[in-house]
Write a protein that holds these residues in place. Structure first.
Motif, PDB file in Angstrom:
ATOM      1  N   GLY A 104      -5.901 -11.184 -17.343  1.00 48.10           N
ATOM      2  CA  GLY A 104      -5.209 -11.991 -16.346  1.00 48.10           C
ATOM      3  C   GLY A 104      -4.688 -13.272 -16.950  1.00 48.10           C
ATOM      4  N   ASP A 105      -3.748 -13.880 -16.263  1.00 48.94           N
ATOM      5  CA  ASP A 105      -3.191 -15.147 -16.716  1.00 48.94           C
ATOM      6  C   ASP A 105      -4.137 -16.276 -16.330  1.00 48.94           C
ATOM      7  OD1 ASP A 105      -1.276 -17.013 -17.695  1.00 48.94           O
ATOM      8  OD2 ASP A 105      -0.608 -17.364 -15.641  1.00 48.94           O
ATOM      9  N   LEU A 106      -4.421 -17.142 -17.283  1.00 47.74           N
ATOM     10  CA  LEU A 106      -5.239 -18.316 -17.001  1.00 47.74           C
ATOM     11  C   LEU A 106      -4.266 -19.448 -16.671  1.00 47.74           C
ATOM     12  CD1 LEU A 106      -8.085 -19.358 -16.795  1.00 47.74           C
ATOM     13  CD2 LEU A 106      -7.991 -19.933 -19.208  1.00 47.74           C
ATOM     14  N   GLU A 107      -4.062 -19.641 -15.394  1.00 47.66           N
ATOM     15  CA  GLU A 107      -3.081 -20.605 -14.916  1.00 47.66           C
ATOM     16  C   GLU A 107      -3.384 -22.009 -15.434  1.00 47.66           C
ATOM     17  OE1 GLU A 107      -1.536 -22.246 -10.625  1.00 47.66           O
ATOM     18  OE2 GLU A 107      -2.272 -20.187 -10.742  1.00 47.66           O
ATOM     19  N   GLY A 108      -2.323 -22.691 -15.847  1.00 44.82           N
ATOM     20  CA  GLY A 108      -2.453 -24.077 -16.267  1.00 44.82           C
ATOM     21  C   GLY A 108      -2.678 -24.279 -17.753  1.00 44.82           C
ATOM     22  N   THR A 109      -2.864 -23.210 -18.508  1.00 48.09           N
ATOM     23  CA  THR A 109      -3.029 -23.387 -19.950  1.00 48.09           C
ATOM     24  C   THR A 109      -1.668 -23.359 -20.637  1.00 48.09           C
ATOM     25  OG1 THR A 109      -3.308 -21.009 -20.333  1.00 48.09           O
ATOM     26  CG2 THR A 109      -5.323 -22.310 -20.045  1.00 48.09           C
ATOM     27  N   VAL A 110      -1.555 -24.121 -21.710  1.00 50.39           N
ATOM     28  CA  VAL A 110      -0.384 -24.044 -22.577  1.00 50.39           C
ATOM     29  C   VAL A 110      -0.617 -22.847 -23.478  1.00 50.39           C
ATOM     30  CG1 VAL A 110       0.927 -25.202 -24.391  1.00 50.39           C
ATOM     31  CG2 VAL A 110      -0.061 -26.543 -22.516  1.00 50.39           C
ATOM     32  N   LYS A 111       0.357 -21.944 -23.531  1.00 49.31           N
ATOM     33  CA  LYS A 111       0.197 -20.712 -24.296  1.00 49.31           C
ATOM     34  C   LYS A 111       1.132 -20.727 -25.500  1.00 49.31           C
ATOM     35  CE  LYS A 111      -1.057 -18.345 -20.071  1.00 49.31           C
ATOM     36  NZ  LYS A 111      -1.149 -19.574 -19.310  1.00 49.31           N
ATOM     37  N   TYR A 112       0.537 -20.639 -26.677  1.00 53.11           N
ATOM     38  CA  TYR A 112       1.316 -20.576 -27.902  1.00 53.11           C
ATOM     39  C   TYR A 112       1.455 -19.126 -28.323  1.00 53.11           C
ATOM     40  CZ  TYR A 112       0.604 -25.576 -28.050  1.00 53.11           C
ATOM     41  OH  TYR A 112       0.603 -26.914 -27.730  1.00 53.11           O
ATOM     42  N   LYS A 113       2.657 -18.733 -28.733  1.00 50.22           N
ATOM     43  CA  LYS A 113       2.880 -17.353 -29.159  1.00 50.22           C
ATOM     44  C   LYS A 113       1.880 -16.968 -30.239  1.00 50.22           C
ATOM     45  CE  LYS A 113       7.728 -16.659 -28.044  1.00 50.22           C
ATOM     46  NZ  LYS A 113       9.051 -16.285 -28.572  1.00 50.22           N
ATOM     47  N   LEU A 114       1.778 -17.813 -31.244  1.00 44.39           N
ATOM     48  CA  LEU A 114       0.830 -17.561 -32.327  1.00 44.39           C
ATOM     49  C   LEU A 114      -0.059 -18.790 -32.474  1.00 44.39           C
ATOM     50  CD1 LEU A 114       3.162 -15.654 -34.820  1.00 44.39           C
ATOM     51  CD2 LEU A 114       1.464 -14.690 -33.266  1.00 44.39           C
ATOM     52  N   ALA A 115       0.042 -19.470 -33.587  1.00 43.64           N
ATOM     53  CA  ALA A 115      -0.851 -20.597 -33.851  1.00 43.64           C
ATOM     54  C   ALA A 115      -0.615 -21.743 -32.867  1.00 43.64           C
ATOM     55  CB  ALA A 115      -0.663 -21.089 -35.277  1.00 43.64           C
ATOM     56  N   ARG A 116      -1.710 -22.408 -32.504  1.00 42.94           N
ATOM     57  CA  ARG A 116      -1.611 -23.549 -31.606  1.00 42.94           C
ATOM     58  C   ARG A 116      -0.729 -24.610 -32.232  1.00 42.94           C
ATOM     59  NH1 ARG A 116      -5.159 -27.145 -33.929  1.00 42.94           N
ATOM     60  NH2 ARG A 116      -6.760 -26.099 -35.126  1.00 42.94           N
ATOM     61  N   GLY A 117       0.077 -25.232 -31.377  1.00 39.92           N
ATOM     62  CA  GLY A 117       1.012 -26.239 -31.850  1.00 39.92           C
ATOM     63  C   GLY A 117       2.345 -25.657 -32.271  1.00 39.92           C
ATOM     64  N   GLY A 118       2.434 -24.331 -32.324  1.00 38.01           N
ATOM     65  CA  GLY A 118       3.681 -23.676 -32.709  1.00 38.01           C
ATOM     66  C   GLY A 118       4.553 -23.400 -31.493  1.00 38.01           C
ATOM     67  N   GLU A 119       5.320 -22.334 -31.578  1.00 36.96           N
ATOM     68  CA  GLU A 119       6.237 -21.979 -30.505  1.00 36.96           C
ATOM     69  C   GLU A 119       5.462 -21.549 -29.259  1.00 36.96           C
ATOM     70  OE1 GLU A 119       9.938 -18.865 -29.656  1.00 36.96           O
ATOM     71  OE2 GLU A 119       8.978 -18.900 -31.626  1.00 36.96           O
ATOM     72  N   LYS A 120       5.885 -22.066 -28.120  1.00 37.52           N
ATOM     73  CA  LYS A 120       5.206 -21.766 -26.858  1.00 37.52           C
ATOM     74  C   LYS A 120       5.724 -20.462 -26.294  1.00 37.52           C
ATOM     75  CE  LYS A 120       4.184 -26.533 -25.731  1.00 37.52           C
ATOM     76  NZ  LYS A 120       4.488 -27.647 -24.852  1.00 37.52           N
ATOM     77  N   LEU A 121       4.867 -19.784 -25.589  1.00 36.81           N
ATOM     78  CA  LEU A 121       5.208 -18.525 -24.915  1.00 36.81           C
ATOM     79  C   LEU A 121       5.926 -18.867 -23.622  1.00 36.81           C
ATOM     80  CD1 LEU A 121       4.714 -15.428 -25.060  1.00 36.81           C
ATOM     81  CD2 LEU A 121       2.665 -15.813 -23.715  1.00 36.81           C
ATOM     82  N   GLU A 122       7.057 -18.271 -23.409  1.00 36.65           N
ATOM     83  CA  GLU A 122       7.793 -18.467 -22.169  1.00 36.65           C
ATOM     84  C   GLU A 122       7.156 -17.611 -21.088  1.00 36.65           C
ATOM     85  OE1 GLU A 122      10.308 -20.692 -21.827  1.00 36.65           O
ATOM     86  OE2 GLU A 122       9.985 -21.223 -23.925  1.00 36.65           O
ATOM     87  N   GLU A 123       6.923 -18.208 -19.948  1.00 37.10           N
ATOM     88  CA  GLU A 123       6.298 -17.438 -18.844  1.00 37.10           C
ATOM     89  C   GLU A 123       7.278 -17.104 -17.767  1.00 37.10           C
ATOM     90  OE1 GLU A 123       2.205 -18.352 -17.890  1.00 37.10           O
ATOM     91  OE2 GLU A 123       2.437 -20.087 -19.199  1.00 37.10           O
TER      92      GLU A 123
END
Length: 163
Positions: A144-163
């Motif tokens: 499930g989606d954990l609402e409110g978290t910043v999601k990075y495609k790969l490594a943290r601080g990198g490109e964010k996952l578009e929701e």
């Protein structure tokens, strides 16, 4: 009555104003986080990379990336051992420390985060709400989606996952 299996709801966050302490399964390693702001906002980091999943023995690893001076580790029986993990996306090592008696993961360190330690949160009675997810593209389809978290495609601080 407190749960014999450690229900986090048995521990109000006010219990940890002076520090959050946890141990490995056998109790020989004791870790205390000294941060009065630990539960004041989202702080945790979930990692979905395969190596963190292996270390956690689960579909995700619950971590806290924090300044090393805020973390006190007591290794009373000398059981803390470190595995140097070079099978990483960046090619930089991740030093994964664990209890050599019970196998419990304790912390990780990487040159990519100088002055920080990645504490494995499963050893604590209660943990802060996660603020981010690394390797979010590696989540299982049934998660499930954990609402409110910043999601990075790969490594943290990198490109964010578009929701």
């Amino acid at each position: 009555m407190k749960s014999p299996q450690g229900d986090p709801k048995d521990h109000p966050v006010t219990e940890f104003e002076q520090g959050l302490t946890g141990t490995c399964l056998c109790g020989s390693i004791r870790v205390t986080i000294h941060d009065q702001e630990l539960f004041a906002r989202r702080r945790g980091h979930l990692c979905h990379c395969s190596n963190c999943r292996k270390v956690a023995g689960s579909y995700v690893s619950a971590n806290l990336i924090i300044e090393e001076e805020k973390v006190e580790i007591q290794d009373n029986a000398g059981t803390l051992k470190t595995y140097n993990d070079y099978d990483t996306l960046s090619g930089n090592p991740v030093f994964r420390s664990f209890c050599s008696v019970d196998g419990n993961p304790i912390k990780s360190e990487t040159p990519l985060s100088p002055g920080k330690v990645i504490v494995k949160m499963g050893i604590f009675p209660r943990i802060p709400e996660p603020e981010m997810e690394g390797f979010a593209t590696h989540r299982h389809p049934w998660e499930g989606d954990l609402e409110g978290t910043v999601k990075y495609k790969l490594a943290r601080g990198g490109e964010k996952l578009e929701e």
